[in-house]
Design an enzyme around this catalytic site. Structure first.
Site, short mmCIF file in Angstrom:
data_model
loop_
_atom_site.label_atom_id
_atom_site.label_comp_id
_atom_site.label_asym_id
_atom_site.label_seq_id
_atom_site.Cartn_x
_atom_site.Cartn_y
_atom_site.Cartn_z
N CYS A 224 -0.38 4.10 2.16
CA CYS A 224 -0.18 4.02 3.73
C CYS A 224 1.23 4.11 4.07
CB CYS A 224 -0.47 2.42 3.95
SG CYS A 224 -2.10 1.74 3.39
N ASP A 225 2.01 3.71 3.21
CA ASP A 225 3.53 3.32 3.79
C ASP A 225 4.50 4.44 3.06
OD1 ASP A 225 2.95 1.68 5.70
OD2 ASP A 225 2.90 0.04 4.05
N CYS B 289 0.62 -1.13 0.03
CA CYS B 289 0.12 0.17 -0.06
C CYS B 289 0.86 1.13 0.06
CB CYS B 289 -0.89 -0.15 1.17
SG CYS B 289 -1.91 1.52 1.37
#
Ligand code: NAP
Length: 301
Positions: free
Chosen positions: A133-134, A130
């Site tokens: 997200c990261d 992701c």
């Protein structure tokens, strides 16, 4: 006793909820974790008509607001199984059991692991599925992205706005992604596409330090110095809890009315065997499934 239970709170499930609620069915939507589904993790969506550019989170917040505005009952509960008791469907969840006349399965899909050494070991320590997200952890760093589909190319473009350099490793010499996404990647001076390469292994000391890749044409093996590895090599549908006809990759098979092999169980969205997995197609599936489910319920009575 419900008329309809919708399993999954992504675009397909929320759309089905909106239609079912407007049809005045007694309906509940069950979602295991994230209302909005996988698309809520997408940093930008540029192909949902009416919204030339909107984040996945914002678009899904609008879907949810629309559904809740119609008083759709939504619960965060994971579904463990769907069984039949005569014409009634029994939906077993982490919290208990529901009985319903019909079910729409709209559970979508999850990223597929690649299965190379180091991938499992470094998941959450540099290996990610992701980018939104990261990605922010890799500001001014070097990352490798694996895959050549819409997700890989789109996320490589997103990561190129954060990282210093993005290697895009793809096993063929042609990308599968939409042409408009390809152009963005090819024209980026931060993205280097490594055509006809595969990832062999991810190595590091406590976190990702290297991606070992192989050129499939020359057999040459190279080590890239990277801080992160983003793997986007397709998706696995979330369909293990329901026993209906599926294809070899476990996507649920349905007819154009979204009817599965079991009467009263319908499917919508990315967990369906369908040629195009988009928010727009999930929305169409969800609307059709709710409409046909309503007809099915009426005919039971
Ligand atoms: P995908 O379209 O199935 O693409 C997977 C990519 O990974 C392909 O390029 C494939 O290579 C590569 N791959 C698969 N297995 C591999 C392996 N073992 N080693 C190396 N490479 C491997 O998956 P996706 O990109 O996750 O997309 C899933 C669905 O969501 C698609 O229908 C897509 O269109 C849709 N989607 C749409 C958008 C959008 O903005 N329109 C965004 C994200 C996703 P090959 O090309 O050689 O097969």
């Amino acid at each position: 006793m419900y008329d309809l239970i919708i399993v999954g709170g992504g675009p397909a499930g929320l759309t089905a909820g909106i239609y079912a609620q407007r049809a005045r069915l007694k309906v509940i939507l069950l979602e295991r974790e994230l209302i909005g589904g996988q698309i809520a993790l997408s940093d930008v969506i540029e192909n949902y008509p009416g919204f030339p550019s909107i984040s996945g989170m914002d678009l899904m917040a609008k879907f949810e607001e629309h559904a809740r505005g119609l008083d759709l009952e939504i619960k965060i509960e994971g579904v463990e199984s769907i069984t039949t008791d005569g014409e009634i469907k029994v939906v077993k969840t982490t919290e208990g059991e529901y009985r319903t006349k019909a079910v729409i399965v709209a559970t979508g899909a999850k990223p597929r692991p690649l299965g190379v050494p180091g991938e499992k070991e470094f998941t959450g320590k540099g290996v990610s599925y992701c980018a939104t997200c990261d990605g922010p952890f890799f500001r001014n760093r070097v990352v490798v992205v694996i895959g050549g589909g819409d997700t890989a190319v789109k996320e490589a473009v997103y990561l190129s706005k954060i990282a210093d350099k993005v290697y895009l490793v793809h096993r063929r010499d042609q990308l599968r992604a939409e042409k408009i996404l390809q152009e963005k990647a090819i024209n980026s001076d931060k993205i280097e596409i490594l055509w006809s390469h595969v990832l062999l292994e991810i190595t590091g000391e406590g976190g990702v330090d290297h991606a070992i890749i192989k050129n499939l044409k020359t057999e040459e093996v190279t080590t890239l110095d990277v801080h992160g590895a983003f793997i986007f090599v397709g998706i696995n549908p979330t369909t293990n809890f329901v026993d209906v006809e599926k294809d070899e990759q476990r996507f649920i098979i349905a007819n154009p009315k979204m009817e599965t092999s079991v009467p009263g169980i319908f499917v919508a969205g990315d967990c369906r065997n369908t040629p195009l997995l988009q928010v727009s197609t999930a929305v169409g599936d969800g609307a059709t499934a709710a409409f046909i489910a309503e007809d099915y319920i009426d005919n039971l009575e």
